[in-house]
Design a protein around this motif. Sequence first.
Motif, PDB file in Angstrom:
ATOM      1  N   LEU A  99      33.022  46.150  37.704  1.00  0.00           N
ATOM      2  CA  LEU A  99      32.403  45.331  38.685  1.00  0.00           C
ATOM      3  C   LEU A  99      32.872  44.085  38.991  1.00  0.00           C
ATOM      4  CD1 LEU A  99      28.637  46.262  37.481  1.00  0.00           C
ATOM      5  CD2 LEU A  99      30.012  47.267  39.278  1.00  0.00           C
ATOM      6  N   TYR A 100      33.469  43.292  37.761  1.00  0.00           N
ATOM      7  CA  TYR A 100      34.011  42.268  37.857  1.00  0.00           C
ATOM      8  C   TYR A 100      35.339  42.618  38.741  1.00  0.00           C
ATOM      9  CZ  TYR A 100      36.973  38.079  36.685  1.00  0.00           C
ATOM     10  OH  TYR A 100      37.840  37.028  36.836  1.00  0.00           O
ATOM     11  N   TRP A 101      36.058  43.551  38.668  1.00  0.00           N
ATOM     12  CA  TRP A 101      37.355  43.932  39.431  1.00  0.00           C
ATOM     13  C   TRP A 101      36.761  44.268  40.859  1.00  0.00           C
ATOM     14  CZ3 TRP A 101      38.127  48.152  42.704  1.00  0.00           C
ATOM     15  CH2 TRP A 101      39.329  48.092  43.265  1.00  0.00           C
ATOM     16  N   PHE A 102      35.620  44.584  41.092  1.00  0.00           N
ATOM     17  CA  PHE A 102      35.294  45.154  42.673  1.00  0.00           C
ATOM     18  C   PHE A 102      34.872  44.017  43.162  1.00  0.00           C
ATOM     19  CE2 PHE A 102      31.984  45.974  45.825  1.00  0.00           C
ATOM     20  CZ  PHE A 102      32.829  47.505  46.286  1.00  0.00           C
ATOM     21  N   ILE A 103      34.344  42.778  42.634  1.00  0.00           N
ATOM     22  CA  ILE A 103      34.126  41.866  43.055  1.00  0.00           C
ATOM     23  C   ILE A 103      35.219  40.689  43.846  1.00  0.00           C
ATOM     24  CG2 ILE A 103      32.631  39.374  42.856  1.00  0.00           C
ATOM     25  CD1 ILE A 103      30.782  41.021  41.270  1.00  0.00           C
ATOM     26  N   PHE A 104      36.172  40.782  42.501  1.00  0.00           N
ATOM     27  CA  PHE A 104      37.141  39.542  42.473  1.00  0.00           C
ATOM     28  C   PHE A 104      38.481  40.181  42.969  1.00  0.00           C
ATOM     29  CE2 PHE A 104      34.021  37.428  39.960  1.00  0.00           C
ATOM     30  CZ  PHE A 104      33.852  36.267  40.931  1.00  0.00           C
ATOM     31  N   PHE A 105      38.672  41.413  42.739  1.00  0.00           N
ATOM     32  CA  PHE A 105      40.237  41.872  43.045  1.00  0.00           C
ATOM     33  C   PHE A 105      40.467  43.011  43.929  1.00  0.00           C
ATOM     34  CE2 PHE A 105      40.168  40.022  38.716  1.00  0.00           C
ATOM     35  CZ  PHE A 105      41.354  38.999  38.924  1.00  0.00           C
ATOM     36  N   LYS A 106      39.328  43.586  44.367  1.00  0.00           N
ATOM     37  CA  LYS A 106      39.357  44.844  45.461  1.00  0.00           C
ATOM     38  C   LYS A 106      40.145  44.356  46.819  1.00  0.00           C
ATOM     39  CE  LYS A 106      36.432  48.046  47.989  1.00  0.00           C
ATOM     40  NZ  LYS A 106      35.255  48.376  48.474  1.00  0.00           N
ATOM     41  N   GLY A 107      40.862  45.041  47.121  1.00  0.00           N
ATOM     42  CA  GLY A 107      41.943  44.815  48.162  1.00  0.00           C
ATOM     43  C   GLY A 107      43.230  43.890  47.798  1.00  0.00           C
ATOM     44  N   THR A 108      43.314  43.414  46.603  1.00  0.00           N
ATOM     45  CA  THR A 108      44.681  43.033  45.942  1.00  0.00           C
ATOM     46  C   THR A 108      45.521  44.058  45.605  1.00  0.00           C
ATOM     47  OG1 THR A 108      43.647  42.293  43.574  1.00  0.00           O
ATOM     48  CG2 THR A 108      42.947  40.951  45.638  1.00  0.00           C
ATOM     49  N   GLU A 109      46.386  43.360  44.801  1.00  0.00           N
ATOM     50  CA  GLU A 109      47.503  44.262  44.316  1.00  0.00           C
ATOM     51  C   GLU A 109      46.818  44.541  42.707  1.00  0.00           C
ATOM     52  OE1 GLU A 109      51.022  42.456  44.042  1.00  0.00           O
ATOM     53  OE2 GLU A 109      51.555  42.387  46.350  1.00  0.00           O
ATOM     54  N   ALA A 163      44.353  49.013  35.234  1.00  0.00           N
ATOM     55  CA  ALA A 163      45.083  47.978  34.431  1.00  0.00           C
ATOM     56  C   ALA A 163      43.851  47.278  33.707  1.00  0.00           C
ATOM     57  CB  ALA A 163      45.622  47.070  35.125  1.00  0.00           C
ATOM     58  N   LEU A 164      42.881  46.968  34.702  1.00  0.00           N
ATOM     59  CA  LEU A 164      41.588  46.037  33.929  1.00  0.00           C
ATOM     60  C   LEU A 164      41.026  47.147  32.879  1.00  0.00           C
ATOM     61  CD1 LEU A 164      40.056  43.864  33.562  1.00  0.00           C
ATOM     62  CD2 LEU A 164      38.752  44.119  35.580  1.00  0.00           C
ATOM     63  N   ALA A 165      40.690  48.361  33.433  1.00  0.00           N
ATOM     64  CA  ALA A 165      39.853  49.414  32.697  1.00  0.00           C
ATOM     65  C   ALA A 165      40.752  49.555  31.333  1.00  0.00           C
ATOM     66  CB  ALA A 165      39.929  50.791  33.310  1.00  0.00           C
TER      67      ALA A 165
END
Length: 199
Positions: A145-155, A160-162
């Motif tokens: 969920l952290y990735w979805f909020i802050f990194f979605k749409g980035t490289e 990798a986070l998983a």
Amino acid sequence: MPLALFAERGIEGTSMDAVAEHSGVSKATIYKHWADKDALILEVMADMNGLNSRPSFDTGHTREDVCSVLSYRPEVGLEMRQKFMPHCIAYSARNPEFGLAWRNMMMGPARRELRHLLTVGIKKCELTADLDIENSLALLLGPILYWFIFFKGTEEKPGALAARAVDAFWRAFGVVGSRRGRRSSGRLNGLPFKKLNDP
């Protein structure tokens, strides 16, 4: 499915009459299949996110399967999802009951799959027998969920986070001697941890 219509006009800006006209059927036919607009939207979202066609995440390799569940993102319809999601978020903010149904529907498959895999891990003595599964879901899903909020749409890709999240989880709760398990009872990454049901 009238996904393009909702993506263009928004949910509240799209009437059931417009949906019927777009689909080339009567409004009575629409209501025969869906009780209301919310039910229709939820099915549109389930189809858009591939919830009814998820792959199997039970290959027999528990840690890798957990990582696969956390990393999974259907690639089909990505552009349309990006157009539709802002409308859905806004609509759910104004309609809390719909928002709850949406969150339960979207997170339900991953939560069920993770519960199953963690239970398998316990039975195979890969994870500690006293593992708090509900607490574990929060620990594993939180980083995604952290990735979805802050990194979605980035490289930055969710895989990798998983992988990092699963590595940390296995270090904390993996049984010593099992694959990549190095857990000392009662500690998380070297720090004391508390279960949700602890006083």
